[in-house]
Design an enzyme around this catalytic site. Structure first.
Site, mmCIF file in Angstrom:
data_model
loop_
_atom_site.group_PDB
_atom_site.id
_atom_site.type_symbol
_atom_site.label_atom_id
_atom_site.label_comp_id
_atom_site.label_asym_id
_atom_site.label_seq_id
_atom_site.Cartn_x
_atom_site.Cartn_y
_atom_site.Cartn_z
ATOM 1 N N HIS A 55 0.811 -1.218 0.000
ATOM 2 C CA HIS A 55 0.000 0.000 0.000
ATOM 3 C C HIS A 55 0.849 1.275 0.000
ATOM 4 O O HIS A 55 0.335 2.372 -0.227
ATOM 5 C CB HIS A 55 -0.943 -0.001 1.211
ATOM 6 N N ASP A 93 -2.605 1.558 -4.752
ATOM 7 C CA ASP A 93 -3.886 1.573 -4.053
ATOM 8 C C ASP A 93 -4.837 0.571 -4.691
ATOM 9 O O ASP A 93 -4.584 0.059 -5.778
ATOM 10 C CB ASP A 93 -4.505 2.969 -4.120
#
Lengths: 402, 82
Positions: free
Chosen positions: A377, A381
Site C-alpha cells: 500500500h 492503491d
C-alpha cells in the site's frame, strides 16, 4: 560472497568454474555456492580477468567476504609481488596465519569459532552511504561497512562501492559444513523474509474470480496436436497474463530498495515453487515481458527442473520484480500471499475448478480460478490493483497461444 | 511388466529425485501421495514419451496416476504397437 537474499548470512563455496587468468564477461557463471536455497550458480557482475582465487572450495564465508580478485579492464597486469591493497579494513593483512573463520551468527552446523581475527561479521552497524551506493552494494553482495567512504563525513559513495568490488580482500578458511539442502535452514530463511514482509509492508488484498473455460478449451485443442515436451499448462497462461497485465499497471512491478520507488522496466517474474520436503523457493523468469506463452512455459519447465534437480543462478533468486504463487491442480480455492520483499506485489492463484457462474442469464458450470493480489500500500492503491486483476482476467479470456 | 514398472520408477525418480524408488508403493497416487505438481507430471509424461515413443495424449493422463496403472498402460500401448 554475494548476498542471495536479505535473509542470507553466509554461504559455502562448493565449486570454482574459473581459474586464474581466465577472461570473464558479465553474467558468466564463475562459482557454485551452497546456501539456504540449495546450490546456486554465481554469475560475475562485471567483465575482467580472474587474478586470484581467494576462497577455497569447502569454505563457508559470510556475505561480503571476498571469493576472488578480479582485474577489470585497464588494470590487467598487476605484478603478483605487489598486490592491490585489500579494501576491507578487517582483513587488512593479506596472509594472516590460518585460523578458523568466524561463522555468521546462526550458521547451524559449524562449531563455535576458536581464536579468530576480527572479520566481516563486523561492520553491521549503521553505515553512512548514498542510496545508490547502498543499492549497488546489495546488488554486488558487498559489505558497505567494509568500504572506506570518500564522501562527506566518510559516507560511502557509488564510486567507492564499484571500486571496492574490483579488489576483494582475503578471508581465512572456515570449517566445512554438511552438503545438501538443509530444510531447517530453508525454513529459517523463509521465516526471516516473511517476518520482514509482514513487519515492513502494509499489505492490501483484492480478490477476483476469473473464468478460465475459454482458456482451458483453447489449451486442450492446442495440446492435442503437440508432443508432451511442447504441451502447455494452464499455469503458463496465468503467468503470461500476469506479466502482460503489468504493462497496464507497471507500478506493481519492481523492487522497493530506495525511496522513492521506481517501477522496473523488465519483468522478472518469480514463481513460488514448493519443495516436497517442505519449504519454498521463488526463482524468477528473467525478462518475461518479452516472452510469448511458449517461451514462458519453457522457462517454467526449466526453472522447476533446476529447482528440483539442478542449480539456480544468483540472478534468478535475487532479481525478481513480482511473484506468482499458484496452487496448481490439487490445492484449495484461493491463495492470499505474503509479498516477497523488496517486491511490491504477489499474485496468488487458487486451484481452478468447475464453478456455477451466470452466463447470459443462465447458470452454467465453467472452469474458474480465484486470483488474489497482495500489494504494497506504500506503492499502490486498491483502484490500481483492481485494474491489474481486471486486466489479468481480460487477457485470460483471449489467451494468445501461437 | 516388472520391467515397465522399473522403467516408470526410473523416469519418476529422475523427474523427482527427492523420491526414493524403494519406498514408492504400486498404488501411490503421483499427485496426492507423492506430491508431484502438474509441471513434474508433464515432465514425467515427456520423459516416457521420449523413452517409449508413445504419444500419451492428455485424456490418457489419469491412466498414469499410480505406478501400477502406469505399468499396465505402458504394457497395453506397447503391446498394441507390436
Amino acid at each position: 560472497m554475494p548476498s542471495l537474499g536479505a535473509d542470507m548470512e553466509a554461504g559455502k563455496l562448493v565449486e570454482w568454474l574459473v581459474k586464474p587468468g581466465d577472461q570473464v564477461k558479465k553474467g558468466d557463471v564463475v562459482a557454485v555456492v551452497e546456501t539456504q536455497k540449495g546450490a546456486i550458480e554465481i554469475e560475475i557482475f562485471q567483465p575482467g580477468r580472474i587474478e586470484e582465487l581467494i576462497a577455497e572450495v569447502g569454505q563457508t564465508l559470510p556475505v561480503g567476504a571476498p571469493l576472488a580478485r578480479l582485474a577489470s579492464e585497464g588494470e590487467m597486469a598487476p605484478s603478483p609481488s605487489a598486490p592491490q591493497p585489500p579494501v576491507a579494513p578487517q582483513s587488512a593483512a593479506p596472509s594472516p596465519p590460518p585460523a578458523p573463520a568466524p561463522i555468521a551468527p546462526a550458521a547451524p552446523s559449524a562449531p563455535p569459532p576458536a581464536s579468530s581475527p576480527p572479520t566481516a561479521a563486523a561492520g553491521m552497524g549503521p553505515v553512512l552511504a548514498s542510496p545508490a551506493a547502498r543499492a549497488r552494494a546489495v546488488e554486488l553482495g558487498v559489505d558497505l561497512g567494509a568500504i572506506p567512504g570518500s564522501g562527506p563525513g566518510g559516507a560511502v559513495l557509488l564510486a567507492d562501492v564499484e571500486q571496492a568490488a574490483t579488489h576483494l580482500p582475503a578471508e581465512p578458511p572456515a570449517p566445512t559444513g554438511k552438503p545438501g539442502l538443509d530444510m531447517a535452514e530453508m525454513r529459517r530463511a523463509i521465516a526471516t523474509a516473511m517476518s520482514r514482509s509482514k513487519r515492513e509492508i502494509p499489505h492490501y488484498y483484492l480478490t477476483h474470480e476469473i473464468d478460465l473455460q475459454a482458456a482451458q478449451e483453447r489449451l486442450t485443442a492446442v495440446n492435442a496436436d503437440r508432443t508432451p515436451d511442447r504441451r502447455l499448462l494452464l499455469g503458463a497462461l496465468l503467468v503470461r497474463a500476469t506479466v502482460g497485465a503489468l504493462a497496464k499497471v507497471p507500478e506493481l512491478n519492481g523492487r522497493f530498495e530506495a525511496d522513492p520507488f521506481t517501477p522496473a522496466a523488465a519483468v522478472h517474474c518469480g514463481l513460488a515453487i514448493a519443495m516436497r520436503g517442505g519449504g519454498l523457493i521463488a526463482p524468477a523468469i528473467l525478462d518475461a515481458q518479452a516472452m510469448d506463452v511458449d517461451a514462458i512455459m519453457d522457462a517454467m519447465r526449466d526453472l522447476v527442473a533446476r529447482t528440483r534437480t539442478g542449480r539456480l543462478r544468483n540472478s534468478e533468486i535475487t532479481q525478481g520484480t513480482i511473484t506468482v504463487s499458484s496452487l496448481g491442480e490439487t490445492g484449495v480455492d484461493a491463495l492470499t500471499g505474503v509479498i516477497y520483499p523488496p517486491q511490491v506485489a504477489l499474485v496468488g492463484f487458487g486451484t481452478p475448478r468447475l464453478k456455477p457462474v451466470v452466463l447470459d442469464g443462465a447458470i452454467v458450470a465453467r472452469l474458474s480460478v480465484t486470483a488474489t493480489l497482495a500489494a504494497d500500500h506504500r506503492i499502490s492503491d486498491g483502484r490500481r490493483g483492481a485494474q491489474f486483476l481486471g486486466e489479468i482476467a481480460r487477457l485470460l479470456q483471449e489467451p494468445d497461444i501461437p | 511388466m516388472t520391467d515397465l514398472r522399473a522403467a516408470f520408477l526410473e523416469e519418476l525418480t529422475s523427474v523427482a529425485p527427492d523420491l526414493d524408488a524403494a519406498s514408492i508403493g504400486d498404488d501411490d497416487h503421483l499427485q496426492d501421495d507423492l506430491g508431484l505438481d502438474s509441471m513434474d507430471f508433464l515432465n514425467l509424461v515427456s520423459a516416457l514419451h521420449k523413452r517409449f515413443g508413445l504419444p500419451i495424449p492428455e485424456p490418457d493422463y489419469p491412466r498414469l496416476a499410480t505406478p501400477a496403472k502406469a505399468a499396465a498402460y505402458l504394457a497395453e500401448k506397447l503391446g498394441a504397437r507390436r
